[in-house]
Scaffold this motif. Structure first.
Motif, PDB file in Angstrom:
ATOM      1  N   THR A  68       0.823  -1.210   0.000  1.00 23.68           N
ATOM      2  CA  THR A  68       0.000   0.000   0.000  1.00 23.68           C
ATOM      3  C   THR A  68       0.856   1.258   0.000  1.00 23.68           C
ATOM      4  O   THR A  68       0.588   2.210  -0.751  1.00 23.68           O
ATOM      5  N   ILE A  86       1.089   4.348  -2.757  1.00 26.49           N
ATOM      6  CA  ILE A  86       0.888   5.757  -2.411  1.00 26.49           C
ATOM      7  C   ILE A  86       2.104   6.584  -2.809  1.00 26.49           C
ATOM      8  O   ILE A  86       1.987   7.672  -3.395  1.00 26.49           O
ATOM      9  N   VAL A 122       1.215   4.854   6.254  1.00 23.03           N
ATOM     10  CA  VAL A 122      -0.039   4.928   5.496  1.00 23.03           C
ATOM     11  C   VAL A 122      -1.058   5.767   6.251  1.00 23.03           C
ATOM     12  O   VAL A 122      -1.729   6.640   5.672  1.00 23.03           O
ATOM     13  N   GLU A 123      -1.186   5.527   7.547  1.00 23.21           N
ATOM     14  CA  GLU A 123      -2.159   6.272   8.345  1.00 23.21           C
ATOM     15  C   GLU A 123      -1.814   7.762   8.378  1.00 23.21           C
ATOM     16  O   GLU A 123      -2.699   8.620   8.345  1.00 23.21           O
ATOM     17  N   THR A 148      -2.519   9.305   4.759  1.00 22.18           N
ATOM     18  CA  THR A 148      -3.912   9.298   4.308  1.00 22.18           C
ATOM     19  C   THR A 148      -4.853   9.978   5.290  1.00 22.18           C
ATOM     20  O   THR A 148      -6.053  10.056   5.037  1.00 22.18           O
ATOM     21  N   ARG A 190      -7.705  12.433   4.204  1.00 21.13           N
ATOM     22  CA  ARG A 190      -7.790  12.498   2.741  1.00 21.13           C
ATOM     23  C   ARG A 190      -8.815  11.533   2.162  1.00 21.13           C
ATOM     24  O   ARG A 190      -9.069  11.531   0.962  1.00 21.13           O
ATOM     25  N   GLU A 236      -8.569   8.410   1.695  1.00 15.50           N
ATOM     26  CA  GLU A 236      -7.974   7.435   0.787  1.00 15.50           C
ATOM     27  C   GLU A 236      -8.038   6.016   1.311  1.00 15.50           C
ATOM     28  O   GLU A 236      -7.672   5.082   0.606  1.00 15.50           O
ATOM     29  N   GLN A 237      -8.477   5.836   2.541  1.00 15.01           N
ATOM     30  CA  GLN A 237      -8.560   4.481   3.076  1.00 15.01           C
ATOM     31  C   GLN A 237      -9.981   3.935   2.981  1.00 15.01           C
ATOM     32  O   GLN A 237     -10.396   3.103   3.764  1.00 15.01           O
TER      33      GLN A 237
END
Length: 237
Positions: free
Chosen positions: A149, A153, A208-209, A212, A215, A217-218
């Motif tokens: 992931t 990104i 990732v957290e 995102t 946003r 995105e998750q």
């Protein structure tokens, strides 16, 4: 639920213990059986509970519910670890708290329950153990490939090269690792774990957290499930 004593003892016999004790039978065959029962019960439940989900989304949910981390979480909640028969080496390295050993033992216990009862009883046991995980964010992201992931990104945003800075600490027989994810020369998330792989995974998840946050995105299957059920998972009937 009653499990025959001999079958229960076998389910709790790790190969490391068996090899040190005249090659006793191990729990690996029960693990094989339990894995199949677990997969069928979870697949059937998800198919019936989420009639509007596509095959790919159902597969993501199943992967999360039957992942090593999720099953280890269940095993810890039941206090399984101290009852596993381990060899000297695994005891020295705290094998009773390793995700892989706990998860494998849970599958063996499911197989033992099936042999000692019947298909329906084993199915209900599986659902009673894993359905509550649907409202547990940590458990539901257990099977997520965070490293892939973050690569996606970083590529989409043209952030630069990805690399992990690894450090270790603790005695040789119980070493832990810390990883910091660096993208394009900028440090992002950090994570720790009993292996380099686990530390890197946790660093990727933290990154990732961070990237995102806010946003949207998750918006994956986890978000759908948590939005639908909140803190209350559907019934494990």
């Amino acid at each position: 639920m009653h499990i025959a004593p001999g079958t229960l003892r076998l389910a709790l016999t790790h190969r490391s213990y068996a090899y040190e004790n005249s090659n006793l039978p191990t729990n690996e065959r029960l693990e094989f059986l339990g894995d199949s029962i677990l997969g069928l019960a979870v697949t059937d439940y998800l198919y019936r509970t989420f009639p509007d989900l596509a095959e790919g989304d159902l597969a993501k949910l199943r992967a999360a519910l039957v992942s090593t981390r999720a099953l280890a979480r269940v095993a810890r909640s039941l206090g399984v670890g101290p009852h596993i028969s381990l060899g000297a080496g695994e005891r020295l390295t705290r094998g009773q708290d390793k995700d892989s050993i706990l998860a494998d033992t849970m599958e063996a216990l499911i197989g033992a329950a099936y042999l000692s009862t019947d298909t329906e009883t084993a199915r209900r046991l599986v659902l009673r153990l894993v359905v509550p995980l649907l409202s547990d964010k940590d458990a539901m992201t257990a099977g997520k490939d965070w490293k892939t992931t973050i690569q996606e990104i970083a590529a989409a945003r043209d952030l630069g090269e990805i690399r992990y800075m690894i450090t270790d600490f603790g005695p040789d027989h119980h070493k832990s690792f810390n990883a910091t994810l660096v993208i394009g020369g900028t440090s992002y998330g950090s994570g720790s774990g009993p292996s380099k792989k686990e530390a890197e995974r946790e660093a990727a998840r933290a990154t990732v957290e961070t990237l995102t946050a806010g946003r949207g995105e998750q918006g994956d299957i986890l978000t759908l499930v948590l939005d639908r059920f909140g803190d209350k998972a559907p019934s494990a009937s």
